[in-house]
Design a protein around this motif. Sequence first.
Motif, PDB file in Angstrom:
ATOM      1  N   SER A   1      -8.317   2.066   1.308  1.00  0.00           N
ATOM      2  CA  SER A   1      -9.387   2.409   0.373  1.00  0.00           C
ATOM      3  C   SER A   1      -8.851   2.726  -1.014  1.00  0.00           C
ATOM      4  N   LEU A   2      -7.555   3.031  -1.101  1.00  0.00           N
ATOM      5  CA  LEU A   2      -6.945   3.314  -2.398  1.00  0.00           C
ATOM      6  C   LEU A   2      -6.065   2.136  -2.838  1.00  0.00           C
ATOM      7  N   ASN A   3      -6.362   0.982  -2.288  1.00  0.00           N
ATOM      8  CA  ASN A   3      -5.753  -0.290  -2.729  1.00  0.00           C
ATOM      9  C   ASN A   3      -4.244  -0.372  -2.516  1.00  0.00           C
ATOM     10  N   CYS A   4      -3.738   0.314  -1.499  1.00  0.00           N
ATOM     11  CA  CYS A   4      -2.300   0.270  -1.234  1.00  0.00           C
ATOM     12  C   CYS A   4      -1.964  -0.844  -0.244  1.00  0.00           C
ATOM     13  N   ASP A   5      -0.723  -1.318  -0.332  1.00  0.00           N
ATOM     14  CA  ASP A   5      -0.177  -2.184   0.719  1.00  0.00           C
ATOM     15  C   ASP A   5       0.244  -1.277   1.873  1.00  0.00           C
ATOM     16  N   ILE A   6       0.052  -1.769   3.073  1.00  0.00           N
ATOM     17  CA  ILE A   6       0.422  -0.971   4.248  1.00  0.00           C
ATOM     18  C   ILE A   6       1.813  -1.366   4.732  1.00  0.00           C
TER      19      ILE A   6
ATOM     20  N   SER B   1       9.980   5.268   4.361  1.00  0.00           N
ATOM     21  CA  SER B   1       8.993   4.189   4.529  1.00  0.00           C
ATOM     22  C   SER B   1       7.576   4.744   4.515  1.00  0.00           C
ATOM     23  N   PRO B   2       7.101   5.107   3.306  1.00  0.00           N
ATOM     24  CA  PRO B   2       5.718   5.604   3.191  1.00  0.00           C
ATOM     25  C   PRO B   2       4.745   4.581   3.772  1.00  0.00           C
ATOM     26  N   ILE B   3       3.672   5.071   4.376  1.00  0.00           N
ATOM     27  CA  ILE B   3       2.744   4.133   5.029  1.00  0.00           C
ATOM     28  C   ILE B   3       2.002   3.273   4.003  1.00  0.00           C
ATOM     29  N   GLY B   4       1.796   3.804   2.767  1.00  0.00           N
ATOM     30  CA  GLY B   4       1.107   3.013   1.742  1.00  0.00           C
ATOM     31  C   GLY B   4       1.908   2.951   0.453  1.00  0.00           C
ATOM     32  N   LEU B   5       1.874   1.780  -0.206  1.00  0.00           N
ATOM     33  CA  LEU B   5       2.615   1.593  -1.458  1.00  0.00           C
ATOM     34  C   LEU B   5       1.739   0.881  -2.494  1.00  0.00           C
ATOM     35  N   ARG B   6       2.015   1.185  -3.766  1.00  0.00           N
ATOM     36  CA  ARG B   6       1.435   0.443  -4.896  1.00  0.00           C
ATOM     37  C   ARG B   6      -0.094   0.335  -4.865  1.00  0.00           C
ATOM     38  N   GLY B   7      -0.758   1.468  -4.882  1.00  0.00           N
ATOM     39  CA  GLY B   7      -2.225   1.422  -4.952  1.00  0.00           C
ATOM     40  C   GLY B   7      -2.712   1.856  -6.323  1.00  0.00           C
ATOM     41  N   HIS B   8      -4.001   2.058  -6.442  1.00  0.00           N
ATOM     42  CA  HIS B   8      -4.553   2.600  -7.685  1.00  0.00           C
ATOM     43  C   HIS B   8      -5.971   3.102  -7.466  1.00  0.00           C
ATOM     44  N   VAL B   9      -6.412   3.972  -8.375  1.00  0.00           N
ATOM     45  CA  VAL B   9      -7.834   4.295  -8.458  1.00  0.00           C
ATOM     46  C   VAL B   9      -8.252   4.146  -9.916  1.00  0.00           C
ATOM     47  N   GLU B  10      -9.547   3.974 -10.115  1.00  0.00           N
ATOM     48  CA  GLU B  10     -10.048   3.858 -11.480  1.00  0.00           C
ATOM     49  C   GLU B  10     -10.794   5.117 -11.858  1.00  0.00           C
ATOM     50  N   ILE B  11     -10.629   5.523 -13.111  1.00  0.00           N
ATOM     51  CA  ILE B  11     -11.367   6.681 -13.605  1.00  0.00           C
ATOM     52  C   ILE B  11     -12.097   6.297 -14.886  1.00  0.00           C
TER      53      ILE B  11
ATOM     54  N   THR C   1     -12.866   2.487 -18.733  1.00  0.00           N
ATOM     55  CA  THR C   1     -12.274   2.616 -17.413  1.00  0.00           C
ATOM     56  C   THR C   1     -10.757   2.550 -17.501  1.00  0.00           C
ATOM     57  N   LYS C   2     -10.080   3.444 -16.776  1.00  0.00           N
ATOM     58  CA  LYS C   2      -8.625   3.428 -16.786  1.00  0.00           C
ATOM     59  C   LYS C   2      -8.112   3.424 -15.346  1.00  0.00           C
ATOM     60  N   LYS C   3      -7.064   2.625 -15.148  1.00  0.00           N
ATOM     61  CA  LYS C   3      -6.472   2.523 -13.820  1.00  0.00           C
ATOM     62  C   LYS C   3      -5.312   3.507 -13.713  1.00  0.00           C
ATOM     63  N   ILE C   4      -5.325   4.355 -12.705  1.00  0.00           N
ATOM     64  CA  ILE C   4      -4.201   5.258 -12.466  1.00  0.00           C
ATOM     65  C   ILE C   4      -3.467   4.749 -11.219  1.00  0.00           C
ATOM     66  N   GLY C   5      -2.202   4.448 -11.398  1.00  0.00           N
ATOM     67  CA  GLY C   5      -1.431   3.899 -10.286  1.00  0.00           C
ATOM     68  C   GLY C   5      -1.141   4.937  -9.216  1.00  0.00           C
ATOM     69  N   ILE C   6      -1.077   4.471  -7.972  1.00  0.00           N
ATOM     70  CA  ILE C   6      -0.629   5.330  -6.879  1.00  0.00           C
ATOM     71  C   ILE C   6       0.704   4.757  -6.411  1.00  0.00           C
ATOM     72  N   ARG C   7       1.743   5.554  -6.554  1.00  0.00           N
ATOM     73  CA  ARG C   7       3.075   5.064  -6.201  1.00  0.00           C
ATOM     74  C   ARG C   7       3.211   4.903  -4.694  1.00  0.00           C
ATOM     75  N   GLN C   8       2.796   5.932  -3.980  1.00  0.00           N
ATOM     76  CA  GLN C   8       2.910   5.867  -2.525  1.00  0.00           C
ATOM     77  C   GLN C   8       2.025   6.893  -1.839  1.00  0.00           C
ATOM     78  N   ILE C   9       1.755   6.605  -0.572  1.00  0.00           N
ATOM     79  CA  ILE C   9       1.054   7.573   0.278  1.00  0.00           C
ATOM     80  C   ILE C   9       1.901   7.730   1.526  1.00  0.00           C
ATOM     81  N   HIS C  10       2.302   8.947   1.833  1.00  0.00           N
ATOM     82  CA  HIS C  10       3.041   9.108   3.082  1.00  0.00           C
ATOM     83  C   HIS C  10       2.437  10.167   3.985  1.00  0.00           C
ATOM     84  N   LEU C  11       2.733   9.992   5.242  1.00  0.00           N
ATOM     85  CA  LEU C  11       2.192  10.852   6.285  1.00  0.00           C
ATOM     86  C   LEU C  11       3.186  11.971   6.519  1.00  0.00           C
TER      87      LEU C  11
END
Length: 480
Positions: free
Chosen positions: A66-71, A98-108, A114-124
């Motif tokens: 949902s945050l546009n990351c690669d799994i 090995s974070p479960i999610g990489l290279r996502g983004h959200v828009e604000i 509109t501006k895109k804020i990058g998400i570097r990673q999501i880890h559990l």
Amino acid sequence: MIMYEAVIGLEVHVELKTESKIFCGCSTRFGAQANSQVCPICLGMPGILPRLNKQAVEHAMLACLSLNCDITRHGRLDRKNYYYADMPKGYQVSQVHSPIGLRGHVEIETEEGTKKIGIRQIHLEEDAGKLVHEGETISVAQGSLVDLNRTGVPLIEIVSDPDIRTPEEAVAYLDSLKAVLQYIGVSDCKMEEGSLRCDGNISVRPKGSTEFGPKAEIKNLNSFKSLQKSLEYEINRQIKTLQKGEKVVQETRTWDENKEITLSLRNKEFPDYRVFADPELGYIEIDDAWLEAVKARVPELPRAKRQRFIEKLGLPAYDAEILTKDKELAGFFEETLKYYLDAKKLSNWIMAEFMKLLNASQSTPSQSLVKPEDLASLLKNIDKGEISHKIAKSVFDEMFSTGKKPEEIIKEKGYAQISDQGQLQAIVEKVVAGNPKSVEDYYNGKEKALGFLVGQIMKETKGQANPQLVNDLIKEHLAK
Ligand SMILES: [Zn+2]
């Protein structure tokens, strides 16, 4: 004079809404008696054998998608070794390599668009326990108690890129994240209960520069207000430091809520965590079928809904933004729309009247007693001229507190609008006879006098007279 700009990155910790903890069957319920939801596994006793909670992994996957990351399809859980009083195992299980999610983004939304804020990673990872400091703040605490109910609650940490430039953007980013996480239902995101917490990394640099200055990390911001205020303070502090010709020190700081200042907690040495793969947990393998199954569960997300409200329902961007920010409110709006087709009138009512009552009672749409079909019939009553807008507000107040149907309240209170010509005619005559001065003023061309007479009639009928009809009748009468 040199102009400075801030470079901000946020690390957001989100407690996942699972029944049981990440490696054991203990409950994750908030607010239980201290240390009542613990077992040898979450306490890290010798001889334990943790098992990974599949629901936690799925929640994390859903958040990543949902945050546009690669799994990351082949990942693992690592032990980060350090000792801290709220972590008796002496290590925290996290995903360092090995974070479960990489290279996502959200828009604000910002003032420039509109501006895109990058998400570097999501880890559990697993949450640690909680220290309860005795005293005003951590720096003056007389002692600390430890509650380990929170150890082993599944978390995801969402690490943004340093794309944020102002405290306002930071707040908008956190707001967007929160909305997405609530839409997908993986967390209740209650900042006041600690299920959403945030650390801010801030540095400043001369505007136009592409280098990064030394950064301060502010720990444990637990409200939107403290996020905004602490960033404002910290940016200011760093700029002043540079203007004095001094250097900003890389360090960890804490936000003092009462004094509204940040304080140095410790200098940031780079600890060596001696990270290695957790030998008891093995690997996380995500195959195609599993990934596809979770993908299919991604619902319509806030921004898509917002866009649809603007394009398909013709709502102004402002309305669409407010209505879609909260999943429940958006759901209530859409449900009511099934019974009442005028989206703009409905949106006005929800934003003005419904949200006012929700805020005042600190409740959510689903906790309120108003049913969508009942709000729809109230609005239809207004449209048909059966009740005035003003009276509809009183009816709605009562619907909100009792859950009664509008027709019932209108009948009980005798609220129905007076549209009976004969009945109103008599009142018009009475008011005209009782106010000769105003009548004279009216004949002398003072339009205001008419308003006064109408007001008197409304008063006489306790606001229940049909205003249009009153206007017509009084003009007719005075023209005689
Ligand atoms: Zn346990």
